[in-house]
Design an enzyme around this catalytic site. Structure first.
Site, mmCIF file in Angstrom:
data_model
loop_
_atom_site.group_PDB
_atom_site.id
_atom_site.type_symbol
_atom_site.label_atom_id
_atom_site.label_comp_id
_atom_site.label_asym_id
_atom_site.label_seq_id
_atom_site.Cartn_x
_atom_site.Cartn_y
_atom_site.Cartn_z
ATOM 1 N N CYS A 213 0.851 -1.198 0.000
ATOM 2 C CA CYS A 213 0.000 0.000 0.000
ATOM 3 C C CYS A 213 0.887 1.247 0.000
ATOM 4 O O CYS A 213 1.352 1.688 1.049
ATOM 5 C CB CYS A 213 -0.928 -0.008 1.207
ATOM 6 N N CYS B 279 -0.239 4.213 2.270
ATOM 7 C CA CYS B 279 0.044 4.050 3.699
ATOM 8 C C CYS B 279 1.537 4.083 3.990
ATOM 9 O O CYS B 279 1.958 4.616 5.019
ATOM 10 C CB CYS B 279 -0.581 2.758 4.226
#
Length: 154
Positions: free
Chosen positions: A132, A135
Site C-alpha cells: 500500500c 500508507c
C-alpha cells in the site's frame, strides 16, 4: 522452536537471508520492542504461521501478553486500511479516489496500546508487505515528522 532454531533452519542457498536475520533481528542496534514487534507483525502480515509462532513466543517472553494483543490489533487494522487505500486508489475518477474511509478504526486512536512511534513503525512494515504505497508514504512521513531518520525508516 527458538529464534536460533529458526535462523539455523534457513537453507544454505539463502545465506544472505541468514546473515540479515542475524544482523537485523538477533544483533540489531534498535530497541527490542521495535525489532521483535516489527518481525512479529511482518510474519503475521505475510501469513506464515510457523514464523509467527516463533516471534509470538519471543515477544511473549520479552514483553508479555498485552504486547502480543497490541501487535495483532495493529496488523489487522493496518491490513484493513491497506486494502481500502489500494482499492480506493484503483478507482477510475479523482472523486472516487478521494472517497472517505467509512470503516471503524478506533484502535488507531490509542495506537493499539503501543507507543505512537512503535505503532507507526509496525504499521509501516505491514503496509510495505501489503504493497500500500499510500500508507507507506503516510507512515514514513509521520515518522520523519517525529524526528526519525531516513535510515530508521529503511
Amino acid at each position: 522452536m527458538t529464534l536460533n532454531d529458526l535462523k539455523n533452519s534457513i537453507p544454505d542457498f539463502a545465506k544472505d537471508v541468514k546473515l540479515n536475520f542475524s544482523s537485523l533481528i538477533i544483533n540489531s542496534e534498535y530497541d527490542e520492542e521495535l525489532v521483535y514487534g516489527c518481525a512479529y507483525a511482518s510474519s503475521l502480515a505475510i501469513g506464515d504461521n510457523h514464523i509467527a509462532s516463533v516471534f509470538e513466543e519471543e515477544c511473549r517472553n520479552r514483553f508479555g501478553g498485552e504486547f502480543i494483543e497490541s501487535v495483532k490489533a495493529t496488523v489487522i487494522v493496518m491490513s484493513l486500511n491497506n486494502i481500502w487505500y489500494k482499492y480506493r486508489d484503483s478507482m477510475p475518477t479523482t472523486e472516487m479516489k478521494m472517497a472517505p474511509q467509512k470503516m471503524r478504526v478506533n484502535i488507531m486512536a490509542n495506537h493499539a496500546g503501543l507507543d505512537k512511534i512503535l505503532f507507526e513503525s509496525m504499521s509501516l512494515c505491514v503496509s510495505a508487505i501489503n504493497g500500500c504505497t499510500f500508507c507507506v508514504k503516510a507512515h514514513s512521513d509521520l515518522l520523519l515528522e517525529n524526528e526519525k531518520t531516513k535510515e530508521y525508516i529503511f
